[in-house]
Design a protein around this motif. Sequence first.
Motif, short mmCIF file in Angstrom:
data_model
loop_
_atom_site.label_atom_id
_atom_site.label_comp_id
_atom_site.label_asym_id
_atom_site.label_seq_id
_atom_site.Cartn_x
_atom_site.Cartn_y
_atom_site.Cartn_z
N THR A 1 67.22 -58.71 25.48
CA THR A 1 67.91 -57.67 25.33
C THR A 1 68.78 -58.27 24.07
O THR A 1 69.18 -59.64 23.83
N ASP B 1 75.87 -40.99 29.66
CA ASP B 1 76.98 -41.38 30.38
C ASP B 1 78.28 -40.54 30.25
O ASP B 1 78.87 -40.76 31.20
N LEU C 1 63.49 -52.32 37.49
CA LEU C 1 64.29 -53.21 36.78
C LEU C 1 64.54 -54.57 37.98
O LEU C 1 65.09 -54.24 38.83
N ALA D 1 74.74 -54.06 28.93
CA ALA D 1 74.93 -53.57 30.34
C ALA D 1 76.42 -52.80 30.38
O ALA D 1 76.66 -52.29 31.46
N THR D 2 77.39 -53.25 29.40
CA THR D 2 78.74 -52.74 29.93
C THR D 2 78.81 -51.41 28.96
O THR D 2 79.83 -51.03 29.07
N GLY D 3 77.86 -51.27 27.93
CA GLY D 3 77.91 -50.04 27.16
C GLY D 3 77.60 -48.95 27.80
O GLY D 3 77.36 -48.63 28.93
N GLU D 4 77.61 -47.69 26.95
CA GLU D 4 77.29 -46.52 27.44
C GLU D 4 76.51 -45.60 26.31
O GLU D 4 76.64 -45.54 25.39
N ARG E 1 69.84 -48.23 28.92
CA ARG E 1 71.22 -48.60 28.43
C ARG E 1 71.47 -50.02 28.34
O ARG E 1 72.02 -50.51 27.44
N ASN E 2 70.76 -50.89 29.14
CA ASN E 2 70.91 -52.33 29.05
C ASN E 2 70.40 -53.00 27.61
O ASN E 2 70.96 -53.67 27.16
N ASP F 1 64.26 -41.49 35.41
CA ASP F 1 65.04 -41.58 36.62
C ASP F 1 66.19 -42.63 36.22
O ASP F 1 66.11 -43.29 35.20
N GLU F 2 66.77 -42.98 37.32
CA GLU F 2 67.94 -44.01 37.36
C GLU F 2 67.44 -45.33 36.74
O GLU F 2 68.27 -46.22 36.02
N GLN F 3 66.51 -46.06 37.02
CA GLN F 3 65.69 -47.18 36.73
C GLN F 3 65.71 -47.18 35.06
O GLN F 3 66.07 -47.78 34.45
N GLY G 1 70.63 -61.31 27.27
CA GLY G 1 70.01 -61.37 28.65
C GLY G 1 68.61 -61.07 28.53
O GLY G 1 68.07 -60.75 27.66
N THR H 1 68.99 -46.99 33.16
CA THR H 1 69.60 -48.19 33.22
C THR H 1 68.93 -49.50 32.28
O THR H 1 69.64 -49.91 31.57
N GLU I 1 72.21 -58.35 23.64
CA GLU I 1 73.24 -59.00 23.97
C GLU I 1 72.75 -60.43 24.82
O GLU I 1 73.78 -60.98 25.14
#
Lengths: 465, 465
Positions: free
Chosen positions: B409, B63, B384, B56-59, B50-51, B42-44, B413, B47, B411
Amino acid sequence: MHKTVFATAAALALSSTLSLAQDAPAVSEPRHVILIIGDGMDEQQVTIARNYLKGATGELLLDKMPVRGASQILTVEDKVNGKPLYVADSANTATSMATGVVTSPARIGTTAGSDQDIPTIIELAQTAGYRTGIVSTASITDATPSSFAAHVALRFCENPDQIEKVEYKGIDLGGCPQDMKKNGGPGSISEQLAVSGVDVLLGGGSQHFTPMAEGQNKTVLEVAQDEGYQILQNADELTAARPGKPLLGLFSPSTMPVRLQGEGGRISEQPEPSLLNYVHDYLGDVTLPESMECEPNPEFAAVPTLKQMTDAALTHLAQDNDRGFFLTIESASIDKQSHERKPCGSIGEVEQLDEALASALAFADKNPRTLIIVTADHSQAAQLLAFPSMFAKYPIPIYSPGHVSVIETPEGGAMMVNYATSNFIMEEHTGAAVPLYANEEGEGLVPPYLRQPEIFGIMKAYLGL
Amino acid sequence: MHKTVFATAAALALSSTLSLAQDAPAVSEPRHVILIIGDGMDEQQVTIARNYLKGATGELLLDKMPVRGASQILTVEDKVNGKPLYVADSANTATSMATGVVTSPARIGTTAGSDQDIPTIIELAQTAGYRTGIVSTASITDATPSSFAAHVALRFCENPDQIEKVEYKGIDLGGCPQDMKKNGGPGSISEQLAVSGVDVLLGGGSQHFTPMAEGQNKTVLEVAQDEGYQILQNADELTAARPGKPLLGLFSPSTMPVRLQGEGGRISEQPEPSLLNYVHDYLGDVTLPESMECEPNPEFAAVPTLKQMTDAALTHLAQDNDRGFFLTIESASIDKQSHERKPCGSIGEVEQLDEALASALAFADKNPRTLIIVTADHSQAAQLLAFPSMFAKYPIPIYSPGHVSVIETPEGGAMMVNYATSNFIMEEHTGAAVPLYANEEGEGLVPPYLRQPEIFGIMKAYLGL
């Protein structure tokens, strides 16, 4: 935000407007952008509402939108070059959409760490001669609506009595002393809205306009009246309002009452395991909350609906307007009711959003250069849960560790809604990317996937700002 | 499923095939459908992955897919004209996509209540001369893969020893006696797959092929060999496999090992409030689990990746094939790891899906008549969560009532992932509509919103079945 910083930001806004004006396409007919925000309206919330309002095989108006995507939420720590945070609040997400800039939680139109004001889509649109409007079922000074036309360091600085230091039950939540007029700032949110020149401001939050404006001998409401605003207090006044003067409609002291509530006002409850279950997880049994229907909230009748506010805003903004407008509309309590574990409240607010969308689509039918974007600001706690449990065959008590409601749907099913992000009186937001929809006018403009601040760029380009 | 019922279903399949063959467009070049299912994606989950994987700004590659929609899950009680249920399992959702028919939880390719076999997209494609394939990181007999080529009343009837009555730790989970050969049925899932004629079957689940086939003096694996299957047991054999004979690759006894795990195998834990917090919610403090990175799961090196299986399947299905193929690919453990509260496991499985998608897109680049659909079967428990809490300024301990992990993460975070749907050892599924993606070939075919069974109709029409 400091005086010097304001100057910088104003210069930034100006240069931005100038350069963009040069790039702007020759607009021969009016252009309109309607941005509809379902606060906390993630896929769980939409599905829960769809199942209740239309049945599992039914369709919301949202579902008929021809463009569909996902919007990734971005937020950062409150410092320059801060690390990413993965869950946002309504202030930084609205700021993302209103300004295109990623900021830190609780900030309204200001940058993370450096606390600079960021020009908003409404400010740019005003400069370019567009009319502008903000409609919300929250206080109009709340995070989502205010981020489009105000700039403070902390969302709670909603009125002059609440700017120097914000307390909640004795807890110091911070403040925005740097935003006070005596310190060279623009004042609290309500004071900024009162002089914003936004043509339509409709929502709740009258309590934030009754305090005395900082350094003035009149209330914030009187400041707004002096600025030319017609003040509206109920649906009749809203209907009767004549074009020609800007509207400030404040229909409740704070958040507007929601349409639906649980039976007798019931909210989600914790499952109650039997004593034996405390001895061992596999022993005893559990009592779930009794199922219930959603029922009308009697307080809702006293306020205009989101659709009524939307219709009034569209009429007012479109009248004798050959340039166009930017209008943002928030259904606020999908989020607020989810914080309070009230699934019926959230369902009614999705219904309100869907009705406001109907008005927007009807307007777009007659005014083809109307870009409608519908999205959420962040995801929320509610989860649609299996009822009975997937593991019901196991002869042991199985239940959520959080709070649940069992909602009887009109089609004869039963939905269990779970709230289990926090032991606190308020549930937390969650961090999933959120739904993004657009009408035909968004085809080729609104991509299947974007980062939330890109919504600003799409709207800005569409209006040629 | 009974003999008489099977006859009816077979007739249904036949008439359906016949009438559809008449309607089929004249297909001059091969057509291919690749359906990629992220179980529980699902979207959670997307996400969170992805993170972690891209920032967080990646793809993700997901996507970048040009078509994006939402798929509403439908399921019903196990009776004829049963009421809707709002949360599904992987058996009924895969059956929805494989057959276009809404059925009840745990059913594989059979109707709710009436227990009729329903023709699957793979069976229709076979009849029409297409090659077919199923790839999964689960046992190939698990609910999602098997629903495309088998028909039993209960998903747990995976092999001949597990069909009459299924027990788990002494708990009777039911059975499929009506599906046994001695009762006129087609036998257990592995027995059905062994004679399915599906050209490529790759995944885990070797343990379901070692029992003796019902009423025969050979194992299910020997039945498959007699049917012409090349049996593959590891990545080297997969790479070396020559086209011309169908493939049955069984790379682990059950679910294949996942790519990532928590540090030292850590999974989510319950926050630990101090003693004083048991006296009152606002007292004391709480200890959250220590943050951790995800690390490679050493067991993963022993099995082929989902990408390797996908590449092999594509090569095998496309070789000297002027008709085309249907291939379904499942990344299974997004779901399974979420049940077990293992966020790193789910993240690694989204990565595997994204890599398999890369292979599918590369194939489509060279073979333009390739429709790629990526979707999930149902939503899952993981959320999340804000870290620190949105309410961190309140001087009280605030924590999830469930199990959480704090993931560092790359990056810099920290993501808190919450699992709080159940007190049981397994988390529950949730009921939100799930993401739906398609490649360019899906433009105009895959709408922004559909009900899950409609995916069957889209694929069927594309192949002219």
